[in-house]
Design a protein around this motif. Sequence first.
Motif, mmCIF file in Angstrom:
data_model
loop_
_atom_site.group_PDB
_atom_site.id
_atom_site.type_symbol
_atom_site.label_atom_id
_atom_site.label_comp_id
_atom_site.label_asym_id
_atom_site.label_seq_id
_atom_site.Cartn_x
_atom_site.Cartn_y
_atom_site.Cartn_z
ATOM 1 N N LEU A 22 24.046 -10.513 42.387
ATOM 2 C CA LEU A 22 22.888 -11.177 42.983
ATOM 3 C C LEU A 22 22.215 -10.182 43.916
ATOM 4 C CD1 LEU A 22 21.219 -13.761 43.523
ATOM 5 C CD2 LEU A 22 22.830 -14.275 45.365
ATOM 6 N N ARG B 80 17.034 -7.596 34.932
ATOM 7 C CA ARG B 80 16.844 -8.521 36.061
ATOM 8 C C ARG B 80 16.446 -9.877 35.485
ATOM 9 N NH1 ARG B 80 12.413 -6.513 39.592
ATOM 10 N NH2 ARG B 80 11.121 -7.354 37.951
ATOM 11 N N ILE B 81 17.125 -10.909 35.962
ATOM 12 C CA ILE B 81 16.802 -12.271 35.552
ATOM 13 C C ILE B 81 16.147 -12.960 36.737
ATOM 14 C CG2 ILE B 81 17.692 -14.478 34.734
ATOM 15 C CD1 ILE B 81 20.186 -12.910 33.754
ATOM 16 N N THR B 82 14.884 -13.351 36.580
ATOM 17 C CA THR B 82 14.226 -14.106 37.640
ATOM 18 C C THR B 82 14.739 -15.539 37.579
ATOM 19 O OG1 THR B 82 12.335 -14.583 36.227
ATOM 20 C CG2 THR B 82 12.160 -12.654 37.655
ATOM 21 N N VAL B 83 14.923 -16.134 38.733
ATOM 22 C CA VAL B 83 15.597 -17.419 38.804
ATOM 23 C C VAL B 83 14.634 -18.607 38.705
ATOM 24 C CG1 VAL B 83 17.117 -18.853 40.224
ATOM 25 C CG2 VAL B 83 17.478 -16.392 40.119
ATOM 26 N N GLY C 155 16.984 -12.429 45.524
ATOM 27 C CA GLY C 155 17.311 -13.739 44.962
ATOM 28 C C GLY C 155 17.398 -13.733 43.444
ATOM 29 N N GLN C 156 17.240 -12.585 42.818
ATOM 30 C CA GLN C 156 17.297 -12.472 41.366
ATOM 31 C C GLN C 156 18.671 -11.943 40.945
ATOM 32 O OE1 GLN C 156 14.539 -13.896 40.298
ATOM 33 N NE2 GLN C 156 13.723 -13.719 42.367
ATOM 34 N N MET C 157 19.050 -12.204 39.718
ATOM 35 C CA MET C 157 20.292 -11.692 39.158
ATOM 36 C C MET C 157 20.001 -10.366 38.469
ATOM 37 S SD MET C 157 22.440 -13.941 40.135
ATOM 38 C CE MET C 157 23.859 -13.196 39.378
ATOM 39 N N PRO D 172 12.903 -18.666 34.598
ATOM 40 C CA PRO D 172 13.841 -17.747 33.949
ATOM 41 C C PRO D 172 13.152 -16.753 33.005
ATOM 42 C CG PRO D 172 14.704 -19.966 33.921
ATOM 43 C CD PRO D 172 13.289 -20.056 34.414
#
Length: 112
Positions: free
Chosen positions: A6, A24-27, A10-12, A30
Amino acid sequence: PYGITLGGDGQMWFTEKDGSRIGRITVLVPTINEFALPVPSSGPTGLCEGQDAAVWFVETDGNRLGQILQTSAMGELPLKTPAAGAAHIAAGANNIIWFTLTSVDKLSFYHL
């Protein structure tokens, strides 16, 4: 995918070892964004967020320590130990990034 963390944004964030990319996965909405590493076949594995808010990663096959910013700007540093097999990484106190060198049974660090 190999490693995941994390980020302070705040993104993965995750590594794609065989694809030599950082993702990068935006939360909120998605979405997956992928960022190719400068050197093909570098094999990124572990990653973590440093105290500088950048995401740091190690390249097992490329023998480098890398950094990616929230803006997706990327930088890399060669490791001093040849064929070190860097695999795992963690942010420590006092702006230090720790990482394992599995091929030579050592632990190393980089001071931000």
